[in-house]
Design a protein around this motif. Structure first.
Motif, PDB file in Angstrom:
ATOM      1  N   HIS A 148       0.816  -1.213   0.000  1.00 26.52           N
ATOM      2  CA  HIS A 148       0.000   0.000   0.000  1.00 26.52           C
ATOM      3  C   HIS A 148       0.849   1.261   0.000  1.00 26.52           C
ATOM      4  O   HIS A 148       0.342   2.352   0.204  1.00 26.52           O
ATOM      5  CB  HIS A 148      -0.943   0.012   1.208  1.00 26.52           C
ATOM      6  N   THR A 162      -2.818   8.526   3.730  1.00 23.59           N
ATOM      7  CA  THR A 162      -3.667   9.418   4.510  1.00 23.59           C
ATOM      8  C   THR A 162      -5.126   9.043   4.293  1.00 23.59           C
ATOM      9  O   THR A 162      -5.517   8.562   3.238  1.00 23.59           O
ATOM     10  CB  THR A 162      -3.456  10.899   4.146  1.00 23.59           C
ATOM     11  N   ASN A 163      -5.908   9.262   5.327  1.00 19.87           N
ATOM     12  CA  ASN A 163      -7.335   8.926   5.263  1.00 19.87           C
ATOM     13  C   ASN A 163      -8.183  10.181   5.095  1.00 19.87           C
ATOM     14  O   ASN A 163      -9.380  10.159   5.311  1.00 19.87           O
ATOM     15  CB  ASN A 163      -7.737   8.206   6.549  1.00 19.87           C
ATOM     16  N   MET A 199     -11.552  10.230   3.373  1.00 16.09           N
ATOM     17  CA  MET A 199     -12.651   9.592   4.101  1.00 16.09           C
ATOM     18  C   MET A 199     -13.214  10.520   5.175  1.00 16.09           C
ATOM     19  O   MET A 199     -14.410  10.541   5.431  1.00 16.09           O
ATOM     20  CB  MET A 199     -12.176   8.284   4.728  1.00 16.09           C
ATOM     21  N   PRO A 203     -15.838   9.369  -0.738  1.00 15.68           N
ATOM     22  CA  PRO A 203     -14.411   9.562  -0.451  1.00 15.68           C
ATOM     23  C   PRO A 203     -13.505   9.384  -1.663  1.00 15.68           C
ATOM     24  O   PRO A 203     -12.547  10.143  -1.835  1.00 15.68           O
ATOM     25  CB  PRO A 203     -14.112   8.498   0.615  1.00 15.68           C
ATOM     26  N   ARG A 204     -13.786   8.426  -2.500  1.00 14.09           N
ATOM     27  CA  ARG A 204     -12.888   8.198  -3.637  1.00 14.09           C
ATOM     28  C   ARG A 204     -12.925   9.377  -4.605  1.00 14.09           C
ATOM     29  O   ARG A 204     -11.938   9.724  -5.227  1.00 14.09           O
ATOM     30  CB  ARG A 204     -13.238   6.883  -4.344  1.00 14.09           C
ATOM     31  N   PHE A 240      -8.311   5.681   0.663  1.00 15.09           N
ATOM     32  CA  PHE A 240      -6.972   6.056   1.113  1.00 15.09           C
ATOM     33  C   PHE A 240      -6.193   6.665  -0.043  1.00 15.09           C
ATOM     34  O   PHE A 240      -6.396   6.277  -1.197  1.00 15.09           O
ATOM     35  CB  PHE A 240      -6.195   4.817   1.579  1.00 15.09           C
ATOM     36  N   ASN A 252      -2.416   6.749  -1.131  1.00 13.61           N
ATOM     37  CA  ASN A 252      -1.135   6.122  -0.798  1.00 13.61           C
ATOM     38  C   ASN A 252       0.016   6.778  -1.541  1.00 13.61           C
ATOM     39  O   ASN A 252      -0.063   7.011  -2.742  1.00 13.61           O
ATOM     40  CB  ASN A 252      -1.170   4.633  -1.168  1.00 13.61           C
TER      41      ASN A 252
END
Length: 547
Positions: A37, A42-43, A46, A56-57, A84, A86
RNA sequence: GCGCCCGUAGCUCAACCGGAUAGAGCAACUGCCUUCUAAGCAGUAGGUUUCAGGUUCGAGUCCUGACGGGCGUACCA
């Protein structure tokens, strides 16, 4: 690197949304558990899903579109999983950082989070009634290691041992010596009620006999000479034991000072003035009900003797008045109940109790002969730290006490520690270090000393990259361990470095390789050895060059 | 009764501030030393994270309640 990612993410964030800055969630960067990954993630997308009312995407996509990454630092940015983002680090950046590790040398891993702070760590603090046992070991090793961690965060540390040589315990101790002394002279004598049965008491009595013959036989059992002899002998042993464990105290604080200076009376008076102390039933009470406790607490017994809470409060007040930014106590779960009283007491004196912090550790269960073993200093049912170190050495002893979270009960299996020899996890780390040192010695013979212009970009084997990245985790592990006062986190990180090295050792060789590659790998190993040595140093464990 | 800590593989324990497929060591099993230290490496097997609910995009982790263990709850330290 993390702060770089945060800053470019913030820039991009400003461009895709018109939320006021205060509404932005904090940008968190974490290291994904799964290396596939990437190196950082970072999240944030989300977290923004709700306030922006977007999937989120989708947010991640528009964020990336606006993200200005420096190709020298970040080689790829991807959206994955539920949203996420990455990041993968550029190889060149890795090589630069590796160079920085080598430049930092024995300072690699030091931080400045506690820079300029004066910290007092109080630990061990066992009263001199007997040798330090395995039960004290966790306190001693944990306290010392937390102190070392804070030093690595920039703090100026003082280690203090607080003790009490008055009171009932010590009185009984002196009387026990007296009884043994009379017995040595062939006289009838019984240990006092609740007396100390250990062999060391007889040893102390024998010393008295050697020095004074039978001239003390008419002295009363309570005579100070017996108590003093015991205290001195036992403290000498305790110091030796600590030294053996790589622990060096800066000061020993005698509770008695608090009486002599009038600090005890002062505390009582101030509490009375604040209407937080009163007399009843012949005793003096602290109004702990004011702070939500069910009952008030006795400060001075009807016998006139203070309970331990009173000097505890005075002692902590004293520490704060000495001007430390942080006063850290290390104690076992059995003392947790007194902590609020001390804090409330200190606050009531008008002092800043937020400067006091505490590390509580759970009990150690000694397993001897496959069964849990109940220890008692008084009954001489114990395994001393010295005995343990005779068997396994101080490295193994320290490591055992540090390898578990302080929150977790620690099972110390004597048999396992003894036979640990080959299987012991501490050797895994030490062996990695010794193995590297051996390679470096041979490499120096074959290729000569390292040159400054080593071409690190030759390091592109999977095992090499993994190793480099693990080395980079070290400073974070040090600071996290310090912040949480949890040395086991550092051990986990060191284990990963060692594991990556052993894997590297298996996959990549140095001797026999073409010179440039051999030099690059030698540089890498120097960085790894340095990191392991720094880490083991924090743990107070030797980093051997040969095993 | 009340307070704090814990409950994760057969055993001892990890899991960063709530993140993606829960990881090590030991024990068991299978391979790897003519080659820089085999105190090592690779692999197999082993899990309803004690149970029941809840919170939410997402729970081993947070909340509530059970159950189990440790330590407190002293005019002992």
């Amino acid at each position: 690197m993390n702060s770089y990612l945060v800053s470019i993410l913030q820039d991009a964030l400003g461009k895709i949304s018109d939320l006021p800055k205060s509404e932005f969630p904090e940008i968190q960067i974490e290291k994904p558990r799964d290396p596939s990954h990437g190196d950082a993630a970072t999240n944030i997308a989300m977290l923004l899903a709700r306030p922006l009312k977007m999937p989120p995407r989708k947010i991640a996509e528009s964020l990336i579109a606006k993200l200005k990454t420096d190709p020298e630092k970040v080689s790829s940015v991807e959206i994955a999983g539920p949203g996420f983002i990455n990041f993968r680090f550029a190889d060149n950046w890795l090589y630069q950082q590796l160079k920085a590790v080598l430049d930092a040398g024995e300072n690699y891993g030091k931080g400045d989070a506690q820079q300029g702070k004066k910290v007092l760590v109080e630990f061990v603090s066992a009263n001199p009634t007997g040798p330090l046992t395995v039960g004290h070991g966790r306190n001693a090793v944990l306290g010392d290691t937390v102190a070392r961690l804070l030093e690595w965060s920039g703090a100026e540390i003082e280690r203090e041992y607080y003790f009490n040589n008055a009171g009932r315990q010590m009185r009984v101790l002196g009387m026990s010596v007296h009884a043994r002394y009379l017995q040595l002279l062939g006289k009838e004598a019984e240990l006092p009620e609740g007396g100390y049965e250990g062999e060391y008491i007889t040893d102390i009595a024998r010393t008295l006999q050697d020095e004074h013959g039978d001239s003390l036989s008419e002295k009363p059992a309570e005579d100070d000479i017996f108590k003093k002899a015991a205290e001195q002998a036992i403290f000498a042993e305790i110091r030796k034991t600590l030294e053996r464990m790589n622990i060096s105290m800066d000061s020993f604080f005698n509770e008695n000072e608090l009486y002599e200076s009038g600090a005890i009376e002062d505390v009582v008076q101030k509490l009375r003035d604040a209407d937080l102390a009163y007399d009843a039933e012949g005793a003096t009470w602290f109004k702990t009900t004011t702070f939500g406790k069910e009952k008030d607490t006795v400060l001075i017994k009807s016998t006139g003797e203070p309970t331990y809470r009173l000097p505890d409060i005075a002692y902590h007040a004293n520490k704060i008045e000495r001007g430390y930014d942080l006063c850290l106590d290390i104690f076992g779960a059995d003392h947790i109940a007194t902590y609020p009283d001390v804090i409330n007491g200190v606050k009531s004196l008008g002092l800043d109790a937020s400067k006091i912090d505490v590390v509580v550790y759970q009990f150690v269960t000694i397993v001897k002969d496959g069964k849990p073993f109940k220890m008692s200093t008084r009954k001489a049912n114990f395994v001393t730290l010295d005995e343990l170190m005779d068997e396994v050495g101080s490295d193994v002893t320290r490591f055992f006490f540090l390898m578990r979270s302080p929150d977790s009960h620690l099972e110390f299996d004597i048999a396992e520690a003894k036979e640990a020899g080959e299987k012991n996890p501490v050797f895994y780390l030490q062996y990695a270090h010794a193995r590297i040192c051996s390679i470096l010695r041979k490499a120096a013979e074959e290729y000569g000393e390292l040159e400054d212009d080593t071409n690190l970009s030759l390091l592109n084997h999977d095992a090499e990259i993994r190793l480099i990245k693990n080395v980079f985790d070290f400073p974070g592990a040090v600071s996290q361990s310090a912040v949480h006062r949890e040395p086991h986190r550092l051990i986990t990180a060191l284990n990963e470095i060692a594991a990556s090295f052993h894997k590297f050792y298996h996959d990549c060789s140095i001797l026999g390789e073409e010179r440039d590659l051999a030099m690059a790998r030698t540089s890498l190993l120097k960085a790894v050895a340095q990191t392991l040595a720094n880490g083991l140093g924090i743990l107070g464990i030797d980093a051997p060059e040969r095993m």
